[in-house]
Design a protein around this motif. Sequence first.
Motif, short mmCIF file in Angstrom:
data_model
loop_
_atom_site.label_atom_id
_atom_site.label_comp_id
_atom_site.label_asym_id
_atom_site.label_seq_id
_atom_site.Cartn_x
_atom_site.Cartn_y
_atom_site.Cartn_z
N UNK A 1 0.84 -1.20 0.00
CA UNK A 1 0.00 0.00 0.00
C UNK A 1 0.88 1.25 0.00
N UNK A 2 0.40 2.35 -0.59
CA UNK A 2 1.21 3.57 -0.66
C UNK A 2 1.17 4.37 0.65
N UNK A 3 1.47 3.70 1.75
CA UNK A 3 1.33 4.33 3.08
C UNK A 3 2.39 5.37 3.35
N UNK A 4 3.50 5.35 2.62
CA UNK A 4 4.57 6.31 2.86
C UNK A 4 4.49 7.51 1.93
N UNK A 5 3.42 7.60 1.14
CA UNK A 5 3.21 8.77 0.31
C UNK A 5 2.63 9.91 1.16
N UNK A 6 2.89 11.16 0.78
CA UNK A 6 2.35 12.28 1.58
C UNK A 6 0.83 12.39 1.45
N UNK B 1 6.45 2.87 10.63
CA UNK B 1 7.27 3.98 11.10
C UNK B 1 6.46 4.71 12.15
N UNK B 2 7.15 5.38 13.07
CA UNK B 2 6.47 6.13 14.12
C UNK B 2 6.57 7.63 13.87
N UNK B 3 7.79 8.15 13.76
CA UNK B 3 8.01 9.59 13.57
C UNK B 3 7.85 9.95 12.09
N UNK B 4 6.64 9.76 11.59
CA UNK B 4 6.34 9.99 10.18
C UNK B 4 4.83 10.15 10.08
N UNK C 1 2.72 8.35 8.21
CA UNK C 1 2.05 7.14 7.71
C UNK C 1 1.02 6.66 8.73
N UNK C 2 0.05 5.81 8.30
CA UNK C 2 -0.92 5.26 9.25
C UNK C 2 -0.26 4.32 10.25
N UNK C 3 -0.83 4.24 11.44
CA UNK C 3 -0.36 3.28 12.44
C UNK C 3 -0.56 1.86 11.91
N UNK C 4 0.48 1.05 12.02
CA UNK C 4 0.45 -0.27 11.38
C UNK C 4 -0.60 -1.20 11.99
N UNK C 5 -0.77 -1.16 13.32
CA UNK C 5 -1.70 -2.09 13.97
C UNK C 5 -3.15 -1.68 13.71
N UNK C 6 -3.41 -0.37 13.67
CA UNK C 6 -4.75 0.10 13.34
C UNK C 6 -5.10 -0.25 11.90
N UNK D 1 13.02 11.22 -1.52
CA UNK D 1 13.21 12.52 -0.85
C UNK D 1 12.22 12.65 0.32
N UNK D 2 10.99 12.16 0.12
CA UNK D 2 9.99 12.23 1.18
C UNK D 2 10.21 11.16 2.23
#
Length: 314
Positions: free
Chosen positions: A7-12, A39-42, A44-49, A233-234
Motif C-alpha cells: 500500500x502507498x502508506x509512505x506517500x504524503x 514507522x512512528x516519527x512519520x 504514515x498510518x499506524x500499522x496495527x490500526x 526525498x519524502x
Amino acid sequence: MDVGMTLPVMEPDVDPALLREWAERIDAGPYGSLCFGERIAFDNPDILTLLGAVAAWTSRVRLSATVVVPQLHDPVHLAKALATADRLCGGRLSVGLGVGGREEDYAAVGADWGTRTMAGLAERAAVLRRVWAGENLTGATRPVGPRPHRPNGPELLVGTLGRRTTQHAARWADGLAGMTLGADVDETAALFDVARAAWADAGRPAPRLTTSLWFALAEASDDPRAQVHAHLRHYMNWLPVELVDALAPTAGFAGTLAELDDLLDRFAEIGTDEVQLIPTGGDPRQVDLVADLVAGRAQSTGVMPSRCRFASSA
C-alpha cells in the motif's frame, strides 16, 4: 513465485479512501500479499490500526506487516494486537520483525535505543509465541487473549538486509522479509544462501524467502526515475538530502512492464518465494497494470499464485 503489492502508506497525505481502493484492487487481483510496514516519527498510518482496516477490506490476500519493530511496543500488548488481527483476517497474517534503523522512532515512544539488538529481537519474538500459546505471562486471572486464528500464531519473518541478523534469526523465524535497495538479484541471492544454510544448520524447515523493492512504471509515469527520486526525498527524510540524491539514480526499479517482467524472472530463478513491490506514487492504476503482468506470468506457467490456492482451499 508470488508477487506482493505494498500500500502507498509512505506517500504524503494518503487518503483513507485511496488506501481502501488499493486494498480492494490488490485483493481482487492475482497478488500473493498486501503489504505495509511501520514507522512512528512519520505521517504514515499506524500499522496495527491499519491491519484491522485491511482485514475488513479484503477476504483473500495474505496481509504482510513487512516490518514491525517490537522494541517500540509492549510485547504482550503487541501479541494481543497481532492475534486480534490474525483472527479478524481468518489467519491470513504474516509479520516481519525487525529492529528498525531510525533512532527518532525509538525516541518518539520513549523506547530504549540500546535494546536494538538481535538478542532483544529474539526475546520479543519468544514473548509473542508464548502469549499466542496461551501462557499466562502477566499473573492476571486469565491469560492474555484472544488466541490467534492459527494454532501457532501468525508467520514470523525476520526483517533485515544483514547476514548476521539473518543467521541469528534462524533460531526463531519462519523465514526472511528482505529488502533490496537497488533491485539487486545477485545480492539477494547471496543473502538467501545465508538464510538457507543457517536454517539447515539450526535443524529448521527451509525458510520462506521474500524480498521487496521500490518501483515506478513507465506506463503510469512520464518519468519513472524521477518518481522514485521524489518518493525517496519524502520517505528518507532522516538522511542528509545529498545521500538520498546519490542513492536515487540506482534505487529500486524504474522502467517498463516488460523490463519488470524480466526482473521478476531473475528473482524467480534464485528461488524467491515472493517479491513485494513498493510503490513510489499513489496512482491505483499501478495495481491493475502489475496485476495484468502477474496474471500473464501465471497463465504462461500454468501455476496460480500460492495464496490464491490457499484462500480457495481454506
